[in-house]
Design a protein around this motif. Structure first.
Motif, short mmCIF file in Angstrom:
data_model
loop_
_atom_site.label_atom_id
_atom_site.label_comp_id
_atom_site.label_asym_id
_atom_site.label_seq_id
_atom_site.Cartn_x
_atom_site.Cartn_y
_atom_site.Cartn_z
N VAL A 90 28.55 13.71 21.46
CA VAL A 90 29.46 13.93 22.59
C VAL A 90 28.91 13.25 23.84
N LEU A 91 27.60 13.39 24.08
CA LEU A 91 26.97 12.71 25.21
C LEU A 91 27.12 11.20 25.10
N VAL A 92 26.83 10.65 23.93
CA VAL A 92 26.91 9.20 23.73
C VAL A 92 28.35 8.72 23.88
N THR A 93 29.28 9.48 23.35
CA THR A 93 30.70 9.13 23.46
C THR A 93 31.13 9.05 24.92
N ALA A 94 30.71 10.01 25.73
CA ALA A 94 31.10 10.02 27.14
C ALA A 94 30.55 8.79 27.86
N VAL A 95 29.28 8.45 27.61
CA VAL A 95 28.69 7.28 28.27
C VAL A 95 29.39 6.01 27.84
N ALA A 96 29.62 5.83 26.53
CA ALA A 96 30.26 4.61 26.04
C ALA A 96 31.68 4.47 26.56
N ALA A 97 32.44 5.57 26.57
CA ALA A 97 33.83 5.51 27.01
C ALA A 97 33.93 5.18 28.50
N VAL A 98 33.08 5.80 29.32
CA VAL A 98 33.10 5.51 30.75
C VAL A 98 32.73 4.06 31.00
N ARG A 99 31.77 3.55 30.27
CA ARG A 99 31.38 2.15 30.46
C ARG A 99 32.50 1.19 30.04
N ILE A 100 33.28 1.58 29.05
CA ILE A 100 34.42 0.73 28.66
C ILE A 100 35.42 0.64 29.79
N THR A 101 35.67 1.74 30.49
CA THR A 101 36.61 1.70 31.61
C THR A 101 36.07 0.87 32.77
N GLN A 102 34.73 0.77 32.86
CA GLN A 102 34.11 0.01 33.95
C GLN A 102 33.88 -1.45 33.56
N ASN A 103 33.57 -1.68 32.30
CA ASN A 103 33.21 -3.03 31.85
C ASN A 103 33.80 -3.23 30.46
N HIS A 104 35.13 -3.40 30.39
CA HIS A 104 35.84 -3.37 29.12
C HIS A 104 35.63 -4.61 28.27
N ARG A 105 34.90 -5.61 28.76
CA ARG A 105 34.67 -6.81 27.95
C ARG A 105 33.38 -6.75 27.15
N SER A 106 32.57 -5.72 27.35
CA SER A 106 31.29 -5.61 26.64
C SER A 106 31.52 -5.04 25.24
N LEU A 107 31.26 -5.84 24.21
CA LEU A 107 31.51 -5.43 22.83
C LEU A 107 30.63 -4.26 22.42
N ILE A 108 29.39 -4.21 22.90
CA ILE A 108 28.45 -3.18 22.46
C ILE A 108 28.97 -1.79 22.79
N ASN A 109 29.69 -1.64 23.90
CA ASN A 109 30.23 -0.33 24.25
C ASN A 109 31.22 0.16 23.20
N TYR A 110 32.05 -0.76 22.69
CA TYR A 110 33.00 -0.39 21.64
C TYR A 110 32.28 -0.05 20.34
N VAL A 111 31.23 -0.79 20.03
CA VAL A 111 30.47 -0.53 18.81
C VAL A 111 29.84 0.87 18.87
N VAL A 112 29.23 1.18 20.01
CA VAL A 112 28.60 2.50 20.16
C VAL A 112 29.65 3.61 20.11
N LEU A 113 30.78 3.40 20.77
CA LEU A 113 31.84 4.40 20.76
C LEU A 113 32.33 4.65 19.34
N ALA A 114 32.57 3.58 18.59
CA ALA A 114 33.06 3.74 17.22
C ALA A 114 32.03 4.45 16.35
N ALA A 115 30.76 4.05 16.47
CA ALA A 115 29.71 4.67 15.65
C ALA A 115 29.53 6.14 16.00
N SER A 116 29.56 6.47 17.28
CA SER A 116 29.36 7.87 17.69
C SER A 116 30.54 8.73 17.25
N LEU A 117 31.75 8.22 17.34
CA LEU A 117 32.91 8.98 16.90
C LEU A 117 32.89 9.18 15.38
#
Length: 497
Positions: free
Chosen positions: A255-282
């Motif tokens: 849940v902690l990792v998901t929150a960080v990854a999702a917020v970073r996507i809204t701030q920097n939506h072009r970074s692929l690693i944020n999507y990878v982390v979000l998908a893995a954590s979910l």
């Protein structure tokens, strides 16, 4: 940093010099002196670099159990590992002392958050010092009381220290990157466990030497060790637990990792690693089969995806798109799982409600608490355990506080949570991504904590509250960071203090 300053180099020579002298007396004295002097050196070093201490803590905590068990498997002495297990407390103390020094040096006045934190810690400490002040059934044994005090009081003190310690504002970005990196490793190991459950269980039990570590180093009772490894021994149905060995601890951390990854996507939506982390954590969260953590992840993702005046809907379309893709994949997989009442889900739900009802009855029976130590994980270490009306299994993070410590601790604890959430919201509204991430993470963990105990372990609460302390830093307010242009996510360009 090109190298250690001469002062630090001299500091690290202290244990070596003392050990050489002690060897002339006895090897046992040398071992004790090495351990004590090394602890002092680490404490002094980290106290002067609280930012490094927080990053080290965030990396160390999730891998402590598995890492130290692996060291035992390569014949590192138990005495050294027992000392290494205290590293987290040493780092926490260094962060707290750094914060207290900053308050003294800057003559900083305490605000309402600080007062609530200290009032709660004072209530916990009072039960430690005078166990029968509020409860006639409280244990008088020192060991379970100090263990419980560490569990109940350490994370607010880490928050207090991190909030006041002199830490550079760029550490916020560093902290989020570390959480994402650690979270990705933990999630990938969890997904590996999902694909190869037998191999993972064999690794934990036979290669990592977790059982000998818990028996010989942590000195836990065999029954407790068996309980701790229950989700590794029973893999049908499988509940992913990764390095935590508990699906609930795993789900909370995701849940902690998901929150960080999702917020970073809204701030920097072009970074692929944020999507990878979000998908893995979910994905890892889904396979824990923890319905409360699944609910928490859904709630915070919906809230993060909602448009705001600072971040309108078009800035969050990619996050919404990613969630829709995840829903298309996940929803058809829900059939026959705990999420829809199968695989023991209905029985488990009934058990959760029964235990929560037990917690409410304990509150009515002992409004001032059963005493420090009446919490899961500690009562089973007490030879004359006290589980009045099932009081150690309230299955709710709020009831756990009042059942163990009473209303005198619950009231400042609730004020602490309320003040912190309001302050995080205010800083997030100014564009601080760490404040937003920690606010959503804390909210999500509180949701999950309605159906299990979310604050009784170390990796999630200590990491989360250290991040909350950074987000609410009193050393450099968010408004100053906005003026300095530091409120948006961007690559790290400086080291940490």
């Amino acid at each position: 940093m090109s190298g250690l300053p001469s002062r630090d180099a001299a500091l690290w020579l202290v244990p070596v010099v003392l050990a050489l002298g002690a060897f002339l007396v006895s090897s046992k004295a040398a071992e004790d002196i090495i351990g004590a002097s090394l602890a002092i050196v680490i404490f002094v070093f980290m106290m002067n670099r609280p930012g490094v201490a927080i990053i080290t803590l965030a990396v160390y905590l999730p891998f402590e159990l598995l890492g130290l068990s692996l060291l035992l498997s390569v014949h590192v002495p138990s005495t050294l590992l027992r000392g290494a297990a205290g590293l987290k407390e040493l780092l926490a103390l260094a962060i707290l002392v750094a914060g207290l020094r900053a308050i003294r040096d800057n003559r900083r006045r305490l605000d309402r958050i600080d007062i609530a934190v200290l009032a709660y810690v004072a209530a916990v400490t009072l039960y430690l010092v005078v166990p029968h002040l509020f409860s006639p059934v409280a244990t008088t044994q020192w060991s379970p009381r100090i263990l419980a005090w560490r569990t109940d009081a350490a994370y607010p003190l880490i928050f207090f220290g991190a909030r006041h310690a002199p830490i550079g504002p760029r550490l916020k970005e560093q902290f989020m990157r570390v959480v994402l990196g650690v979270g990705l490793i933990v999630a990938l190991l969890g997904l590996y466990q999902r694909l190869q459950p037998v191999q993972w269980s064999n690794f934990i039990l036979h290669n990592a030497h977790v059982v000998p570590y818990e028996l010989n180093v942590l000195r836990l009772a065999p029954q407790t060790v068996g309980t701790n490894l229950g989700y590794i021994l029973n893999i049908n149905p499988l509940r992913v637990s990764s390095v935590f060995l508990s699906p609930f601890d795993m789900g909370d951390f995701m849940v902690l990792v998901t929150a960080v990854a999702a917020v970073r996507i809204t701030q920097n939506h072009r970074s692929l690693i944020n999507y990878v982390v979000l998908a893995a954590s979910l994905g890892a969260n889904f396979f824990t089969r923890s319905r409360s953590d699944g609910l928490a992840a859904v709630v915070i993702l919906v809230l993060i995806a909602l448009p705001t005046s600072r971040h309108p809907l078009e800035g969050r379309l990619r996050l919404i798109g990613a969630l829709l893709v995840a829903a298309v994949i996940v929803v058809p997989s829900l059939g026959g799982t705990r999420y829809v009442g199968a695989q023991g889900g209905s029985v488990s739900a009934t058990g959760h409600l029964t235990e929560i009802e037990d917690g409410l009855r304990v509150f009515a029976y002992a409004p001032f608490g059963l005493g420090l130590g009446a919490q899961p994980g500690v009562t089973n270490r007490i030879s004359a355990g006290f589980t009045v009306l099932g009081g150690d299994v309230s299955d709710n993070s709020i009831l756990q506080v009042v059942d163990e410590l009473g209303v005198q601790a619950l009231v400042p604890w609730l004020f602490m949570l309320g003040f912190v959430l309001v302050s995080l919201k205010r800083r997030a509204s100014r564009g601080d991504p760490l404040a937003a991430a920690m606010g959503f993470a804390l909210l999500g963990v509180l949701i999950a904590g309605e159906y299990h105990h979310a604050f009784l372990t170390f990796p999630l609460p200590w990491t989360l509250w250290a991040g909350v302390g950074l987000a609410l830093s009193a050393d450099r307010p968010a408004a100053d960071e906005e003026k300095a242009g530091l409120s948006t996510v961007r690559p790290l360009t400086a080291g940490v203090r």
